[in-house]
Design an enzyme around this catalytic site. Structure first.
Site, PDB file in Angstrom:
ATOM      1  N   SER A 299       0.732  -1.251   0.038  1.00  0.00           N
ATOM      2  CA  SER A 299      -0.030   0.188   0.032  1.00  0.00           C
ATOM      3  C   SER A 299       0.792   1.323  -0.233  1.00  0.00           C
ATOM      4  O   SER A 299       1.252   1.435  -0.967  1.00  0.00           O
ATOM      5  CB  SER A 299      -1.129   0.061   1.291  1.00  0.00           C
ATOM      6  OG  SER A 299      -1.872   0.870   0.985  1.00  0.00           O
ATOM      7  N   ASP A 310       9.242   5.329 -10.892  1.00  0.00           N
ATOM      8  CA  ASP A 310       8.731   5.836 -12.035  1.00  0.00           C
ATOM      9  C   ASP A 310       9.283   6.968 -12.386  1.00  0.00           C
ATOM     10  O   ASP A 310       9.352   7.445 -13.526  1.00  0.00           O
ATOM     11  CB  ASP A 310       7.103   5.762 -11.973  1.00  0.00           C
ATOM     12  CG  ASP A 310       6.722   4.470 -12.020  1.00  0.00           C
ATOM     13  OD1 ASP A 310       7.267   3.380 -12.115  1.00  0.00           O
ATOM     14  OD2 ASP A 310       5.559   4.606 -12.365  1.00  0.00           O
ATOM     15  N   LYS A 324      -0.736  -4.113  -3.315  1.00  0.00           N
ATOM     16  CA  LYS A 324      -2.002  -3.445  -2.880  1.00  0.00           C
ATOM     17  C   LYS A 324      -2.183  -2.239  -3.590  1.00  0.00           C
ATOM     18  O   LYS A 324      -1.497  -1.195  -3.158  1.00  0.00           O
ATOM     19  CB  LYS A 324      -2.167  -3.437  -1.377  1.00  0.00           C
ATOM     20  CG  LYS A 324      -3.420  -2.708  -0.941  1.00  0.00           C
ATOM     21  CD  LYS A 324      -3.684  -2.685   0.539  1.00  0.00           C
ATOM     22  CE  LYS A 324      -4.873  -2.045   0.919  1.00  0.00           C
ATOM     23  NZ  LYS A 324      -4.989  -0.693   0.655  1.00  0.00           N
TER      24      LYS A 324
END
Length: 531
Positions: A299, A310, A324
């Protein structure tokens, strides 16, 4: 006749309105009742509960029926929409706050008496002089020992409103009489940053165990202290961090990202997209960061790792994370209970969802670790299954994948030796902690007087202690077969770490436990290679 109708109609409407108000007050309808009163599905459920309440032949606890019904409904949604019963709500909420109000001790029961393991750092008991090994016998004259005293009643006596006083009578070995302590209950920090220390002269380490209300503040303080000690690179350890508040994860990611860099975006049921960008000058935008993850990182932990990966910031090290990518919102149900309902999915900056697949069988979802274990993924990055259709490219040209967790940039296999796994279970299950506490009770004055510097210089866990531990294991849990073999040094290390925790806190514990850690050693190697 027409005129008389004009007189009676307003009169009748007025009487009807008055009766409606009176009846509504008697029945105490809430806004949600009237909001859903026209929905046949909700009326059906409400009528069934009423029939059972008033007509069923036997007395039935309909509260429990409602709890079961709510749980069954949520089980058919997704694995992370959960119901929190009213009796559990305070405990669950407290675990995500950064503090609680009380006297600030960790304790366990020895015989029929509560014994302090250690006063919690920064809490009222530490400031007042409570020590590990103290037996708290009375609180405001109420006896806290005896076979019929429950843990809940003990906690109820020790907790209270902030600023309220409690008078404790304490037995301490070596003291002839009971000691009296007057303690003002206060806020006791529940720290989510377990440790912050230097691994090398330039590499600082921070361990975050969850994302609570105060995590970013704790992390920022730790980062500042490490920078003062010369940290030019940071290791952010998010292994086995299950997540928590999304806002805290966003704030931490922002420390490493330049302004206007996308951190994540969410998409709700209607397709509405909400983007979150880095908004301020971070304290470590120009420094090197390594993020440690494993199969227990979930999470909010994955938000941080995904945002940095990224944006081509730092290096993600370890094993594939949990997977998650769902966002929950807590909603009260009006009776002290609540539901954490999934309201959106989140996506990393490249647009990938890291939510692993789920279907009707939540058991399969939660047993995903065993599937990873069996297919060899914990030992080899080549065993990680990826879908080419979920292939994404970062601005720097790095290939990343969606579909279930964050795949690290640098893979480090898991130790799967049976002895090491067993030691970790004994460590995390508290078994080693109970042994160490009993060991220190044999000479509490000595252990409470030793400084951390003296502790670090001594071979405080020797072969005699190992023999006592093995004997303790046989006596306490005959079913446990503790193997030593060539792993005796590791057992000594873990026992030493537990003793350090009980004497000096979590920072000392993590520092010793991390010695020889494969992932941390890999990061140190990477740091040296990039010097």
């Amino acid at each position: 006749m027409k005129n008389s109708n004009k007189i009676y109609i307003p009169l009748l409407l007025g009487i009807a309105c008055a009766l409606g108000i009176l009846l509504g007050a008697k029945l105490n309808f809430t806004t949600s009742d009237t909001l859903f009163s026209g929905n046949p599905k909700k009326q059906k459920l409400s009528r069934l509960i009423d029939y059972i309440d008033y007509e069923y032949v036997d007395d039935v606890n309909t509260d429990s029926i409602v709890d079961i019904t709510v749980n069954k409904i949520l089980e058919n949604l997704d694995p992370h929409s959960v119901y929190i019963p009213s009796k559990e709500y305070d405990h669950v909420s407290e675990s995500m706050k950064g503090d609680f109000v009380g006297i600030g001790v960790s304790f366990h029961t020895v015989g029929d008496t509560i014994v302090v393991i250690q006063p919690l750092e920064g809490g009222p008991s530490e400031k007042t002089g409570i020590r590990g090994g103290d037996r708290i016998l009375y609180a405001d004259g109420t006896r806290l020992f005896g076979k019929n005293i429950s843990t809940d009643s003990i906690i109820g006596q020790l907790k209270g409103e902030e600023g309220s006083k409690v008078n404790l009578k304490v037995f301490r070995r070596g003291e002839e009489n009971l000691l009296n302590f007057k303690i003002n209950r206060g806020k006791v920090p529940l720290k989510s940053v377990d440790a912050a220390y230097m691994l090398t002269d330039k590499l600082g380490y921070v361990k975050v165990n969850r994302f609570s209300e105060t995590t970013y503040e704790e992390f920022d303080d730790a980062l500042e202290e490490l920078k003062k000690q010369g940290a030019k690179e940071i290791v952010l350890d998010l292994r086995n961090n299950p997540g928590g508040y999304l806002s805290e994860a966003i704030n931490i990611a922002d420390e490493f990202l330049k302004d206007d860099k996308l951190i994540l975006f969410t998409k709700n049921k209607s397709g509405s997209v909400e983007k979150t960008f880095a908004q301020r000058e971070g304290d470590f935008e120009n420094g090197k960061v390594y993020v440690l993850i494993n199969e227990g990182s979930a999470s909010a932990s994955e938000v941080v790792a995904g945002a940095l990966q990224d944006n081509d910031i730092g290096t993600i090290v370890g094993r594939r994370s949990y997977g998650k990518g769902l966002v929950q919102r807590e909603m009260e149900l009006g009776d002290g209970s609540a539901v954490r309902l999934t309201i959106a999915r989140y996506y990393t900056p490249t647009g990938r969802s890291i939510q692993k697949p789920y279907g009707e069988d939540n058991k399969t979802y939660y047993n995903d670790y065993m599937r990873r274990y069996r297919n060899g993924e914990l030992q080899s990055a080549d065993s990680i299954h990826v879908e080419d259709s979920l292939r994404y490219k970062t601005p720097g040209g790095k290939i990343v994948y969606g579909g279930g967790g964050i795949i690290p940039d640098v893979f480090v296999p898991k130790d799967l030796e049976a002895e090491k796994e067993q030691y970790m279970l004994l460590l995390n299950g508290g078994f080693m902690g109970r042994f160490i506490f009993d060991l220190m009770e044999q000479d509490r004055d000595y252990y409470n007087s030793i400084s951390q510097e003296e502790f670090e210089k001594q071979e405080i866990i020797n072969d005699q202690v190992i023999r006592e531990f093995l004997r303790y294991g046989r006596d306490q849990s005959p079913g446990i077969n503790i193997q030593v073999k060539e792993f005796k040094p590791l057992l000594k290390q873990y026992l030493r770490a537990v003793m350090a925790q009980q004497l000096f806190g979590t920072n000392a514990f993590e520092r010793i436990k991390n010695e020889g850690d494969r992932i941390i050693e890999k990061v140190i190697q990477l740091s040296k290679e990039k010097t």
